[in-house]
Design a protein around this motif. Structure first.
Motif, PDB file in Angstrom:
ATOM      1  N   MET A  46       0.825  -1.199   0.000  1.00  0.00           N
ATOM      2  CA  MET A  46       0.000   0.000   0.000  1.00  0.00           C
ATOM      3  C   MET A  46       0.865   1.256   0.000  1.00  0.00           C
ATOM      4  O   MET A  46       1.769   1.395   0.804  1.00  0.00           O
ATOM      5  CB  MET A  46      -0.910   0.005   1.234  1.00  0.00           C
ATOM      6  N   TYR A  49      -4.195   5.650   0.178  1.00  0.00           N
ATOM      7  CA  TYR A  49      -5.599   5.288   0.060  1.00  0.00           C
ATOM      8  C   TYR A  49      -6.455   6.474   0.474  1.00  0.00           C
ATOM      9  O   TYR A  49      -6.001   7.406   1.132  1.00  0.00           O
ATOM     10  CB  TYR A  49      -5.942   4.051   0.899  1.00  0.00           C
ATOM     11  N   ILE A  53     -11.049   2.304   4.822  1.00  0.00           N
ATOM     12  CA  ILE A  53     -10.447   1.009   4.528  1.00  0.00           C
ATOM     13  C   ILE A  53      -9.688   0.518   5.754  1.00  0.00           C
ATOM     14  O   ILE A  53      -8.924   1.257   6.367  1.00  0.00           O
ATOM     15  CB  ILE A  53      -9.486   1.091   3.312  1.00  0.00           C
ATOM     16  N   TYR A  55      -7.097  -2.438   7.349  1.00  0.00           N
ATOM     17  CA  TYR A  55      -6.040  -3.358   6.920  1.00  0.00           C
ATOM     18  C   TYR A  55      -5.751  -4.368   8.019  1.00  0.00           C
ATOM     19  O   TYR A  55      -5.664  -4.020   9.186  1.00  0.00           O
ATOM     20  CB  TYR A  55      -4.757  -2.593   6.585  1.00  0.00           C
ATOM     21  N   ALA A  83      -7.421  -6.044   2.756  1.00  0.00           N
ATOM     22  CA  ALA A  83      -7.989  -4.694   2.792  1.00  0.00           C
ATOM     23  C   ALA A  83      -9.495  -4.807   2.664  1.00  0.00           C
ATOM     24  O   ALA A  83     -10.004  -5.422   1.725  1.00  0.00           O
ATOM     25  CB  ALA A  83      -7.420  -3.840   1.664  1.00  0.00           C
ATOM     26  N   LEU A  89      -7.718   2.376  -3.105  1.00  0.00           N
ATOM     27  CA  LEU A  89      -6.471   1.865  -2.556  1.00  0.00           C
ATOM     28  C   LEU A  89      -5.434   1.818  -3.672  1.00  0.00           C
ATOM     29  O   LEU A  89      -5.725   1.340  -4.771  1.00  0.00           O
ATOM     30  CB  LEU A  89      -6.712   0.460  -1.980  1.00  0.00           C
TER      31      LEU A  89
END
Length: 230
Positions: A46, A49, A53, A55, A83, A89
């Protein structure tokens, strides 16, 4: 607008919605995931984003003790993160080129280091290359992906796909092999006469031989893998 102005830079590099669905290439080396649910991505991939979201690193028993055991043997090379939520993202892997594949009931084997992201609808399993594990730095393992959904893979520079037929097998450098599909069952062969010509890593004289019907994806670069257990 003056040349090289800040506004020109912003306009030429700003994010654009292309309306291509769940996975779209924001740039050739940056994958945009229009998330509305859940996807899997390579741990640490990542870069940015927006939205809501969450993680989570893959749980030890998330996919069963069998996969956990194989991941331990493979040096955790395919560590994943999950995710979940709604938003955009952005994932990438060391500036490697991203390719998107839309599996429609098909299967493909991807080098564990070259798997970037895939939909949760895809079934996957780790396949260890046992015969070559002790012959190369960090060993070698691949991930078998099967089902219907989007998969994103990476390669150093532009990948090339080589078609394989029963009368025309293909030999590749394991460190340059990104993926393969079809009825192919790779064999590992050694040729001491090629030692000084193929490769520059610890597996110079080892090649993967692909026979049958299918295709092999290679990259113009040799990746050297280091096991986290070494």
């Amino acid at each position: 607008m003056s040349r090289y102005s800040v506004n020109e830079f912003v306009n030429s590099t700003k994010q654009q919605d292309k309306g291509e669905g769940l996975f779209e290439l924001e740039t050739p080396r940056l994958l945009e995931i229009n998330l509305n649910g859940q996807v899997w991505a390579k741990a640490g991939a990542m870069v940015s984003y927006r939205g809501n979201i969450k993680y989570e690193r893959e749980g030890i028993f998330e996919h069963g003790i069998g996969k956990m055991f194989k991941k331990a043997l493979s040096g955790e090379g395919a560590s994943l993160m999950k995710a979940t939520g709604n938003g955009k993202l952005y994932v990438a892997d060391q500036g490697k080129k991203v390719s998107i594949l839309n599996l429609q009931g098909e299967s493909i084997f991807v080098n564990g280091n070259d798997l970037l992201s895939f939909e949760s609808s895809i079934d996957w399993d780790i396949k260890l290359m046992r015969r070559v594990a002790g012959m190369m730095a960090g060993g070698l393992f691949n991930v078998r992906l099967e089902g219907s959904g989007m998969v994103a893979i990476t390669s150093h520079y532009e990948p090339v796909t080589l078609l394989v037929t029963p009368d025309n097998p293909v030999f590749t450098d394991p460190n340059a092999t990104v993926a393969w599909a079809g009825t192919l069952e790779p064999e590992f062969v050694t040729d001491i006469s090629l030692k000084t010509f193929l490769g520059r890593g610890s597996g110079e004289s080892i090649q993967m031989k692909f026979s049958g019907n299918g295709f092999v994806v290679v990259q113009p670069y040799e990746e050297v893998y280091y096991s986290q257990q070494s």
